[in-house]
Design an enzyme around this catalytic site. Structure first.
Site, PDB file in Angstrom:
ATOM      1  N   CYS A  11       1.088  -1.126  -0.195  1.00  0.00           N
ATOM      2  CA  CYS A  11      -0.233  -0.120   0.221  1.00  0.00           C
ATOM      3  C   CYS A  11       0.928   1.454  -0.325  1.00  0.00           C
ATOM      4  O   CYS A  11       1.677   1.051   1.023  1.00  0.00           O
ATOM      5  CB  CYS A  11      -0.833   0.384   1.487  1.00  0.00           C
ATOM      6  SG  CYS A  11      -1.940   1.525   1.799  1.00  0.00           S
ATOM      7  N   PRO A  12       0.782   2.877  -1.179  1.00  0.00           N
ATOM      8  CA  PRO A  12      -0.402   3.014  -1.393  1.00  0.00           C
ATOM      9  C   PRO A  12      -0.274   2.697  -3.421  1.00  0.00           C
ATOM     10  O   PRO A  12      -1.688   2.512  -3.698  1.00  0.00           O
ATOM     11  CB  PRO A  12      -1.046   3.752  -1.548  1.00  0.00           C
ATOM     12  CG  PRO A  12       0.329   4.910  -1.442  1.00  0.00           C
ATOM     13  CD  PRO A  12       1.669   3.328  -0.961  1.00  0.00           C
TER      14      PRO A  12
END
Length: 73
Positions: A11-12
């Site tokens: 993430c992201p």
């Protein structure tokens, strides 16, 4: 169907790359996204909902989460 293998990304990055790819697709096109980041199970459905596209399938096989998305008209 376009396939996007984002295995190993954290993430992201899975969300950012999925968004970028979805924005290049034509209405009705399908995208298969494969992720190994557990947060993708939450983040990608939220992204798909925000963009107004359709989540056709979400499945988990071991560490891999697969999403099948259809670009909305």
């Amino acid at each position: 169907m376009v396939e996007l293998d984002l295995s190993g990304l954290k993430c992201p990055l899975p969300v950012l790359r999925t968004r970028k790819t979805l924005l290049t697709l034509k209405p009705g096109d399908q995208l298969c996204v494969i992720c190994t980041d557990p947060l993708a199970g939450i983040d990608l459905p939220n992204l798909i909902r925000e963009l107004g596209d359709d989540l056709l399938e979400q499945r988990q096989d071991g560490n891999a989460i697969t999403f099948v998305i259809r670009k909305a008209p």
